[in-house]
Design a protein around this motif. Structure first.
Motif, PDB file in Angstrom:
ATOM      1  N   GLY A   1      37.117  41.525  49.319  1.00 33.73           N
ATOM      2  CA  GLY A   1      38.581  40.997  49.768  1.00 33.73           C
ATOM      3  C   GLY A   1      39.093  41.969  50.628  1.00 33.73           C
TER       4      GLY A   1
ATOM      5  N   ALA B   1      46.550  39.259  40.390  1.00 32.67           N
ATOM      6  CA  ALA B   1      45.496  40.178  40.008  1.00 32.67           C
ATOM      7  C   ALA B   1      45.949  40.894  38.717  1.00 32.67           C
TER       8      ALA B   1
ATOM      9  N   ALA C   1      49.179  38.476  46.011  1.00 28.97           N
ATOM     10  CA  ALA C   1      47.835  38.684  45.304  1.00 28.97           C
ATOM     11  C   ALA C   1      47.775  39.838  44.066  1.00 28.97           C
TER      12      ALA C   1
ATOM     13  N   LEU D   1      41.062  39.547  43.812  1.00 25.38           N
ATOM     14  CA  LEU D   1      42.512  39.508  44.423  1.00 25.38           C
ATOM     15  C   LEU D   1      43.001  40.711  44.580  1.00 25.38           C
TER      16      LEU D   1
END
Length: 466
Positions: free
Chosen positions: A312, A343, A339, A365
């Motif tokens: 990511g 998460a 994000a 995430l």
């Protein structure tokens, strides 16, 4: 003042990024090794916290001094000194006979680390003067952070499982030596035309403020929140802060330029760095215990499970650089906050039997959020500031990151609490992870609010007044 040297800017960028690779990879490798270090050195949870927080705390305490020194005596010289000290500290860490010695040698590492990233960023800022090129360079810087995150858990897992935890520190040495040689050959020396005077009193107050707060948070669960040592830590931090602000206001050339904080975007970037890195670092600390002690994974399998975090970061750091370069700072920050919040909320539902697919999604995430947030922090910190103060401005941004990282590890350990809850296989430990993830979700919401507020016309107007 920069000494003229015929060198391609991208080569300078690559050399400077080597320091980021060292410092960032070191954090993730140590996280993977924590359960093994705990067993072999008979360390407590507080000892593990100090092995991480002592490192980030020292960096946070001396970044400003390193930035000022670099502006005065030469950025390349300080950069090379930091590399040498970091390599030496790594060798010492590899022979630590106890957790106390490891913490002490991590401080030696950190003293070198304080001379690396902010000074390297200052070199980059003075090399890439065009705003779009600078944003792309900072995006590359963020991508290197992602690469180091990807390499760290995997390489750390292999080394811990097949060689031993001490080997995770050996690999820093050849990289540091190579970077020292390359910097001497290709990086031009540069200094600020009018460097700031040293501020030893301000430096001591910053160190006391951070050390007092972090020490109280780490030692509170074991010693008791009403113990004299913990109360003294909070008192030292409060008194240092109360003394620092008026003292710095009276100085012609303060260690921390408080006028910078009149810029809403700059001040928001500092707050954003603290909350984002507190959530991320605390999460990584608990993840090492969750994956290896609670779920029974080996160090290598734990590193593989954390790979989505690195991916990511790797994918979204350059995307963030392009967003910032195109003037879309708001959406980079808001995306990071979304994000991070999602998460964290996903991880509030994770237990001892949860599918590793779901765990991997949450990790991915987290990585996306961290990849998106880095470039806005750095770019906002240095943009609009005088180039001759690049060392100070970039050091402020880096200080806020390391401060957040120290707070995150300290808060994570505080949430775990006593021995019964710190046993990673117990339900109490999982409940503690959930509690921290609610805190991390609040950090994500804070980032979203910052993204909208710090990019308003009024906020941008305050930046133009600097």
């Amino acid at each position: 003042m920069t000494r003229t040297r015929d060198v391609h800017p991208n080569l300078v960028l690559a050399i400077c990024c080597s320091s980021l690779f060292l410092v960032s990879m070191d954090v993730t490798i140590v996280n993977v090794a924590l359960p093994t270090i705990k067993r072999e050195l008979h360390a407590s949870v507080a000892g593990l916290q100090w092995s991480l927080a002592g490192y980030t705390l020292t960096i946070a305490s001396f970044l400003m001094l390193a930035g000022s020194m670099a502006d005065r005596i030469g950025r390349r010289r300080v950069f090379q000194t930091g590399l040498g000290l970091f390599g030496t500290g790594s060798l010492l860490c590899s022979v630590s006979p106890s957790i106390g010695a490891l913490v002490a040698f991590r401080v030696v590492q950190a003293l070198g680390g304080a001379m690396l990233n902010p000074v390297a960023m200052s070199i980059i800022v003075n090399t890439f003067v065009e705003p779009r090129a600078r944003a792309r360079a900072i995006g590359t810087w963020g991508a290197v952070f992602g690469v180091s995150m990807a390499v760290g858990p995997l390489l750390g897992g292999v080394l811990v499982d097949h060689v031993g935890w001490r080997s995770i520190f050996w690999i820093n040495v050849p990289v540091a030596v190579a970077a020292i040689i390359l910097a001497a050959k290709f990086v031009p020396e540069s200094r600020a035309p009018a460097p700031r005077r040293f501020d030893p009193v301000g430096q001591i107050l910053i160190a006391l403020m951070l050390a007092g707060l972090i020490a109280a948070l780490i030692e509170g669960p074991e010693r008791g929140w009403s113990s004299p040592e913990v109360l003294a830590g909070f008192a030292v931090a409060a008194l240092a802060l109360a003394s620092f602000v008026p003292y710095e206001r009276r100085r012609d050339q303060p260690l921390v330029e408080l006028a910078f904080f009149k810029s809403i975007p700059f001040a928001s970037a500092i707050v954003l760095a603290v909350v984002a890195f507190a959530a991320f670092s605390g999460f990584l600390f608990l993840s090492a215990l969750y994956l290896q002690d609670a779920r029974g994974l080996s160090a290598l399998r734990a590193g593989l499970q954390m790979l989505p975090v690195a991916l990511g970061l790797l994918v979204f750091a350059p995307i963030s650089g392009r967003l910032v370069g195109a003037g879309h700072v708001r959406w980079a920050i808001v995306g990071a906050g979304i994000a991070l919040a999602i998460a964290s909320l996903v991880f509030t539902q994770v237990g001892l039997e949860t599918s590793f697919v779901i765990v991997g999604v949450a990790y991915g995430l987290f990585g996306i959020g961290q990849g998106l947030v880095n470039t806005p922090i750095t770019n906002t910190a240095v943009s609009g500031m005088p180039r001759e103060q690049a060392g100070v401005a970039s050091a402020l941004a880096s200080t806020s990151r390391q401060t957040g990282a120290s707070l995150g590890v300290a808060i994570a350990g505080t949430v775990i609490g006593g021995t019964s809850r710190s046993a990673a296989h117990s339900p109490g430990f999982v409940d503690s992870v959930h509690t921290f993830c609610w805190i991390a979700a609040a950090c994500g919401v804070t980032a979203i609010a910052i993204g909208f507020f710090a990019t308003t016309a009024y906020a941008r107007a305050t930046a133009k007044q600097q």
